[in-house]
Design an enzyme around this catalytic site. Structure first.
Site, mmCIF file in Angstrom:
data_model
loop_
_atom_site.group_PDB
_atom_site.id
_atom_site.type_symbol
_atom_site.label_atom_id
_atom_site.label_comp_id
_atom_site.label_asym_id
_atom_site.label_seq_id
_atom_site.Cartn_x
_atom_site.Cartn_y
_atom_site.Cartn_z
ATOM 1 N N ASN A 176 0.954 -1.060 0.076
ATOM 2 C CA ASN A 176 0.038 0.069 -0.080
ATOM 3 C C ASN A 176 0.884 1.083 0.008
ATOM 4 O OD1 ASN A 176 -2.655 1.737 0.573
ATOM 5 N ND2 ASN A 176 -1.294 2.395 2.256
ATOM 6 N N GLU A 177 0.831 2.012 -0.770
ATOM 7 C CA GLU A 177 1.526 3.331 -1.092
ATOM 8 C C GLU A 177 2.946 3.102 -0.853
ATOM 9 O OE1 GLU A 177 -1.185 7.174 -0.317
ATOM 10 O OE2 GLU A 177 -0.111 6.705 1.433
#
Length: 668
Positions: free
Chosen positions: A382-383
């Protein structure tokens, strides 16, 4: 003259003007679709931020029910006329229990010693999550785990109003005195509604009893499931008819460090066996500290999958890729130690999809869901960013595709939609033939208008885009002053016409964050706001809902002077064909402060219904917001719209600062 009368007068005046002068023509080629719109086009992104899970959609009313917070009695107050030192003690299985207890994911409990106790002598008060929302006439289920050490002690559970007066009561008498842990439950009804209630547990008699997992649930959970979700919050999602639900985040997937990362296997099984961890939003923002924010995982992966099934959405789980949050510790798992993380991904696919004869398929079945969940898409990281992410992603991609070649992977393009970091990742991911590239943009409202054509020049072939997290920020990113106002929602509506026009590139999109507790938020803006008893959708929610329930199946060209309507005269538009319904769907945002009229020519149709449906979302005040007191201040209004069936066109009189959706039945 009030606002409604003034608006009607302006629209009538514009209509009269349109009769005198021909309106510009916008052409829609109905019989020439240019791209498919995926069923997953518009979805929702869930993260346990802003008390979104505990204190939010997870309906448990007791905070710190298992005494596992860093301060074991946080959320609890011990009091009483006969209270003496040591009457209530925190115990730890890991220190004093048997070898099996020492391995417990839930080691702490309390030991209560009562001595001829009666009402008011020895009490435990739980404050709930900024209070407890209690409803008049509703049944409440009080449950706990107990172990009798000696004597006979009765437990009384009282619901209290904000003044401390009882508004519901029940009595629980431990049934077994064999020294083992047991579960027991009683139910009783409330006699009043109270938004800031509490739970009082008081003791009667003489004896010693151990207590754990002290719990209180309302009966009106989603689908009436015991220990389930808050129904009004789930209903807001169901009403959107989202194509997917991305879960469980977000930054909590990464964790402040890897010990705090989200581990899906630890969220399965009985609630008392799920290991609590601190929520990273507990301490992330110095300006919004939330020291009582933990993850109990009462809402775990089985419940997430069940939620998706309930509302007809595709599940989109995101897993840790061996990297903690790079804004925090940036801790990495060495590549030669990544196998357990990769195996978690392989096992998750088996848990979701495999036959009950497999190891993880059997786990799913034993948890009460033998039917597979039909998982199709999985997020890796995630990110995350940098070459470290690409190295780890390559290992995941190789292993997952080898066993599950049809599983589509969502891959991170970092934190921003442009710049050196984005360019590096976008290039690398496309070279790897990434299935879906996750782009995030938290930007000012004007950015969304400026980037309506962002995907017009993206390649039609190769990697697709998942617009995974985005929201217009009325002030600036991470500002406490951000508002869910109409300006932000209107600019998002305009931007989304660009996403829909480019459905050949963009296959999934979701606003973020989803939920916020009005008394315990860390981040704003958010799509849906709640307190202990109420819920309301923001103007942004209604924009998302209008897109999601009016999705269509195919993109149609919609042009003025042979150009997409993407900013000319401050108009932004897209069109779709809904094959199942046999309807044309038009979406037009007018971000200007003047009425505009357009003749929408519907080319390639054999027959049109004389009356279509118009869903109008507007407000003259760009700073307008919704609230608990005025939940529909900015919300769509449905009305009929006339269609010229001979000349095959519809005249749209577009109000200032408005977003319009039109549906017209047609035969091709």
């Amino acid at each position: 003259m009030n606002v409604i009368t003034k608006t009607v007068s302006l629209l009538l005046a514009a209509a009269s003007f349109a009769q005198a002068q021909p309106a510009p023509v916008v052409r829609v080629n109905v019989n020439q679709p240019v791209a498919d719109i995926q069923p997953t086009m518009w979805g929702v992104f869930f993260e346990d931020i802003n008390f979104g899970a505990d204190g939010g959609i997870y309906a448990e009313l007791v905070k710190n029910r298992s005494f596992e917070f860093f301060k074991p009695l946080m959320g609890w107050t011990v009091r009483g006329k006969k209270r003496t030192e040591g009457d209530i003690l925190v115990q730890n299985r890991a220190e004093s229990g048997t070898s099996s207890e020492s391995q417990s994911n839930n080691p702490r409990y309390i030991r209560v010693s009562a001595n001829s106790a009666n009402a008011g002598d020895l009490e435990l008060i739980n404050e709930g999550f900024r209070g407890m929302g209690i409803k008049n006439g509703l049944r409440y289920d009080f449950a706990l785990m107990y172990r009798v050490q000696s004597g006979n002690v009765k437990l009384h559970a009282d619901l209290l109003d904000a003044k401390g007066q009882p508004i519901g009561s029940g009595t629980l008498t431990p049934e077994k005195t064999d020294g083992q842990w047991h579960k027991q439950q009683i139910s009783f009804k409330s006699s009043a509604t109270e938004p800031k209630g509490k739970l009082k547990v008081w003791f009667e008699g003489t004896g010693v009893v151990d207590l754990d997992m002290i719990s209180l649930f309302p009966e009106d959970t989603w689908k009436g499931r015991p220990g389930g979700m808050r129904a009004d919050m789930v209903q807001m999602l169901a009403d959107m008819k989202p194509g997917f639900v991305r879960f469980p985040g977000g930054c909590i997937v990464e964790g402040h460090d890897l010990t705090q990362r989200y581990q899906w296997k630890k969220t399965l099984g009985a609630p008392e066996d799920r290991q609590l961890v601190i929520n990273r939003w507990n301490f992330e923002f110095g300006h919004r500290p939330t020291p009582d924010y933990f993850q109990t995982f009462g809402l775990g992966f089985l419940e997430y999958f069940q939620l998706c099934e309930d509302i007809g959405a595709e599940p989109l789980p995101i897993l840790n890729c061996g990297m903690a949050c790079q804004f925090n510790t940036a801790e990495l798992v060495p590549l030669d130690q990544l196998d357990p993380y990769v195996q978690d991904a392989i096992d998750l696919i088996e848990f979701a999809n495999a036959d009950v004869t497999t190891k993880w398929g059997k786990v799913r079945a034993d948890l009460g869901h033998p039917k597979p969940f039909n998982l199709k898409v999985l997020g890796v990281g995630n990110e995350n960013w940098g070459p470290q992410y690409i190295e780890r992603l390559a290992i995941f991609q190789k292993a997952i595709k080898a066993k599950y070649p049809n599983m589509r992977l969502v891959c991170s393009s970092g934190t921003d939609p442009d710049g050196e970091r984005f360019d590096f990742l976008n290039g690398k991911l496309r070279a790897m033939n990434a299935d879906l590239i996750d782009e995030h943009y938290y930007r000012r409202p004007e950015w969304f208008l400026q980037n309506v054509k962002r995907y017009d020049t993206y390649p039609r072939n190769g990697s697709k885009v998942f617009a995974g997290e985005w929201a217009a920020q009325s002030d600036k990113t991470v500002s406490v002053n951000n508002k869910n106002n109409w300006l932000c929602a209107l600019n998002e509506a305009a931007f989304m016409t660009g996403l829909e026009r480019n459905a050949a590139v963009v296959q999934m999109a979701s606003y973020a964050p989803l939920f916020a507790n009005a008394d315990a938020w860390q981040w704003t803006p958010d799509l849906i706001w709640v307190d202990n008893l109420r819920v309301y959708g923001t103007p942004n929610y209604y924009v998302q809902k209008l897109y999601s329930v009016n999705k269509g199946t195919h993109v149609l060209t919609m042009t003025q002077n042979n150009e997409p309507l993407a900013g000319q005269d401050s108009l932004y538009a897209s069109a779709a064909w809904d094959k199942a319904a046999g309807e044309i769907i038009l979406k037009v945002a007018n971000v200007s402060d003047k009425v505009q009229v357009r003749q929408i020519q519907l080319d390639g149709t054999k027959k049109l219904d004389p009356t279509g449906k118009l869903f109008l979302l507007k407000n003259d005040n760009l700073n307008a917001v919704n609230s608990f007191e005025n939940a529909t201040n900015v919300s769509p209004v449905e009305q009929p719209i006339s269609v010229d069936t001979k000349k095959k066109y519809v005249t749209m009189t577009l109000a200032p600062k408005s977003f319009s959706v039109v549906r017209i039945k047609a035969m091709m």
